[in-house]
Enzyme design. Structure first.
Site, PDB file in Angstrom:
ATOM      1  N   CYS A 211       1.050  -1.187   0.096  1.00  0.00           N
ATOM      2  CA  CYS A 211       0.081   0.677  -0.248  1.00  0.00           C
ATOM      3  C   CYS A 211       0.937   0.979  -0.177  1.00  0.00           C
ATOM      4  CB  CYS A 211      -1.092  -0.443   1.427  1.00  0.00           C
ATOM      5  SG  CYS A 211       0.227   0.442   2.756  1.00  0.00           S
ATOM      6  N   HIS A 238      -1.857   2.701   7.253  1.00  0.00           N
ATOM      7  CA  HIS A 238      -2.326   2.370   6.053  1.00  0.00           C
ATOM      8  C   HIS A 238      -1.939   3.521   5.117  1.00  0.00           C
ATOM      9  CE1 HIS A 238      -4.364   0.868   2.679  1.00  0.00           C
ATOM     10  NE2 HIS A 238      -5.300   1.456   2.448  1.00  0.00           N
ATOM     11  N   ASP A 255      -7.756   5.951  -3.588  1.00  0.00           N
ATOM     12  CA  ASP A 255      -7.337   4.310  -3.184  1.00  0.00           C
ATOM     13  C   ASP A 255      -7.016   3.514  -4.466  1.00  0.00           C
ATOM     14  OD1 ASP A 255      -5.400   2.139  -1.861  1.00  0.00           O
ATOM     15  OD2 ASP A 255      -6.933   2.004  -0.623  1.00  0.00           O
TER      16      ASP A 255
END
Length: 379
Positions: A211, A238, A255
């Site tokens: 991520c 995150h 995202d």
């Protein structure tokens, strides 16, 4: 004589101030302390539950360092050489077709109108209607067409699994590409040591990561196509991005790791993630956007114990002030209007989960369960 409830509230305020969250009221008197005792131990226990321990200096300094380093890292996303390299990687015609397909489906974006011009465009040439469709097309394309999830990092010699063995020094080329850190991983099979610089140039070659790498490279790509992007850091491990939408009068969630756009409650409702601090960093400043991503912000307050709210607000305001220094009065006025639009969104009506938000898509089932991101911890 004062009302006993008023006395209790005075003490609660004084104790709350001792955590550094409010200006300190008058000293607590013995009469006030007695009022709390008479009110019963339940109040005291509940107060401890709400406030928790005061943030230590080490915790505060760690968060302040995160703010400093995150702000410093934003500069690479507007580097003209890196932007030009990113533009050479972006399939413009494919993005336009994806956007048109979206508009022909039952998920048409109401903000989209008109025909696609040549991309990438200067920001002043992108109409409000095109911005959101472009962001949607970009986030749908990025994974898996360009970038793929990879954890653990694979061995470059035999493609076997590796394990982390620490950090290495970045080379001059790594630094030029924006790498502030280089991970070292050793193959479990052939023992080859693999360098993972995490810089933008390397990521455009490897096209794989986790991520952190997704959000890092996608931040560059957002700017490369003419959008205004931000990098969003979450204390619960995150990161993601946002882009500014004049049509929606706010910053919008993106995202690329999850192919998600404008799903602010994805992590809270979909993943079941218990969040505390969510901070956004861009060329024009930094903002605490936690309220935009947490459905019940009051329930999250006990988790926000790394730094006093006042110190956090000041640190972010200092970043914004420094980044806006020297801007024209016209530009500052425009940014002030954007700030107001963001405040209306963040502090407006409580966010509602209007759709069935999914659990985390990236990563193994075991890894997601261990992190509490498999949707099974949703409230």
């Amino acid at each position: 004589m004062s009302d006993p409830l008023h006395e209790v509230l005075e003490v609660l305020l004084a104790l709350y101030a001792s955590k550094g969250r409010f200006p300190r009221p008058n000293a607590v008197t013995q009469q006030q302390r007695n009022a709390v005792r008479q009110a019963g131990p339940i109040i005291v226990r509940r107060l401890v539950e709400i406030l928790g321990d005061a943030p230590s200096r080490a915790q505060s300094n760690a968060l302040l360092e995160t703010i400093r380093s995150s702000n410093e890292g934003i500069n690479k996303y507007t580097d003209e050489n890196l932007l030009a390299l990113a533009r050479s990687e972006i399939p413009v015609e494919e993005l336009k077709k994806t956007a048109d397909d979206i508009q022909a489906s039952d998920k048409r974006l109401p903000c989209y109108e008109g025909e696609w011009p040549t991309l990438p465009l200067p920001r002043d040439k992108l109409t409000n209607q095109l911005l959101d469709a472009l962001a949607e097309a970009l986030v749908k394309w990025f994974k898996p067409n360009y970038f793929t999830w990879r954890d653990p990092i694979r061995c470059t010699a035999c493609q076997g699994e590796t394990q982390s063995i620490g950090m290495g020094q970045p080379t001059p080329d790594d630094l030029q590409g924006g790498a502030g850190r280089v991970e070292l991983h050793q193959c479990k099979t052939c023992r080859t040591v693999v360098r993972f610089p995490r810089d933008l140039k390397y990521l455009m070659r490897s096209r794989t990561g986790r991520c952190g790498e997704f959000a890092n490279l996608f931040a560059l790509f957002i700017n490369a196509v003419g959008l205004r992007g931000r990098y969003v850091w979450n204390a619960e491990d995150h990161v993601w991005n946002e882009y500014y939408s004049p049509g929606m009068d706010r910053w919008v969630h993106l995202d690329s790791c999850e192919n998600a756009r404008d799903q602010h409650l994805l992590y809270d409702v979909g993943w079941g993630k218990k969040q505390s601090y969510i901070l956004a960093f861009g060329p024009d400043g930094a903002q605490d956007v936690s309220r935009a991503y947490i459905k019940d912000f009051a329930a999250a307050l006990p988790r926000r114990n790394r730094i006093s709210e006042g110190e956090l607000e000041k640190a972010l305001a200092d970043v914004t002030r420094a980044r806006r220094a020297g801007l024209s009065a016209e530009r500052l006025a425009a940014l002030a209007r954007e700030d107001e639009g963001e405040r209306r969104f963040i502090y407006g009506e409580q966010l509602e989960d209007t759709e069935d938000l999914p659990a985390r898509q990236s990563g193994t089932a075991e890894w997601k369960a261990a992190r509490g991101e498999d949707g099974k911890h949703s409230s």
